[in-house]
Design an enzyme around this catalytic site. Sequence first.
Site, PDB file in Angstrom:
ATOM      1  N   LYS A  52       0.840  -1.205   0.000  1.00  0.00           N
ATOM      2  CA  LYS A  52       0.000   0.000   0.000  1.00  0.00           C
ATOM      3  C   LYS A  52       0.873   1.253   0.000  1.00  0.00           C
ATOM      4  CE  LYS A  52      -3.803  -2.588   1.886  1.00  0.00           C
ATOM      5  NZ  LYS A  52      -4.494  -3.170   3.028  1.00  0.00           N
ATOM      6  N   GLN A  96      -5.526  -2.267   8.960  1.00  0.00           N
ATOM      7  CA  GLN A  96      -5.246  -3.562   8.332  1.00  0.00           C
ATOM      8  C   GLN A  96      -5.838  -4.696   9.168  1.00  0.00           C
ATOM      9  OE1 GLN A  96      -3.874  -3.880   5.339  1.00  0.00           O
ATOM     10  NE2 GLN A  96      -3.897  -6.099   5.365  1.00  0.00           N
ATOM     11  N   ASP A 119     -11.766   1.428   2.619  1.00  0.00           N
ATOM     12  CA  ASP A 119     -12.028   0.000   2.391  1.00  0.00           C
ATOM     13  C   ASP A 119     -13.487  -0.259   1.997  1.00  0.00           C
ATOM     14  OD1 ASP A 119      -9.779  -1.686   2.748  1.00  0.00           O
ATOM     15  OD2 ASP A 119      -9.828  -1.406   4.925  1.00  0.00           O
TER      16      ASP A 119
END
Length: 285
Positions: A52, A96, A119
Amino acid sequence: MILIDGKATAAALKEEVRIKVLDAAARVGRAPHLAVIRVGEDPASVVYVRNKEKACDVTGIRNTTIVLPEETTEEALLAKVQELNRDPLVDGILVQLPLPRHISESKVIETIAMEKDVDGFHPLNVAGLWQKTPHVSPCTPKGIMKLLEVAGVDPKGKRAVVIGRSNIVGLPAAKMLLDANATVTMCHTRTANLADETRRAEILVVAAGKAKMITADMVSPGAVVIDVGMDRDPETGKLCGDVDFEGVAPKAYAITPVPGGVGPMTIACLMENTLECYLRRTEAR
Ligand code: GUN
């Protein structure tokens, strides 16, 4: 057979994002900013978070990665998320997953401000997807739809079979295929006579997390096969997907490899989502 090149498609999407970032940053006076929180040292999470960071570098998105120790309390993590929610210079927040067992993932996801939830996991973003109201789309299903598009596959009128019913992939992927006018069958590893379902698929999306579970006899000739698996081959220890690629590829009209298929698209879509959240926030101001 078309080998769907997720790596090249992701690179092209990141290049589009980079140009839009450059243009928007000149108007807004700053680049988009993605904050990523990793708790603990899960090896897969370490790799994902590093990827990322790299994608942010490529697209010109500012990245802050916050690494917290495994013992971090739920309270401390929620406080960190709330601090980022309040920070006007943070456009996207990603925590995460998986998190250590003493921390409630749903509590964390619910705490991330909906408009910074890159997300698309927040309940209000999930609701937006299912009710067709404005929302952030989850990255992996979004990436799958883009790969179908580059392969020239229109889901309209096709029989799509999705294996896997997770909140992250299976459920939203089924909904997006439905919205693209496919007829969708939702299956899972406990589906009775799974092969009877998969053999009917014109589009087969596999997100079951089981190495090479889809064998050639389960796929009809000319099917489009999207493999979301990220597994280890029990024999060779190498990275492989949920689909037995060697067996299935010769029968498929189009197929995604692992690695180099859906994986890179997830990250490219994360960059796109970060840009979208930033544009929505800065243009609303
Ligand atoms: N862990 C594995 N995939 C993902 C993802 O897409 N987002 C987050 N936050 N964690 C993950």
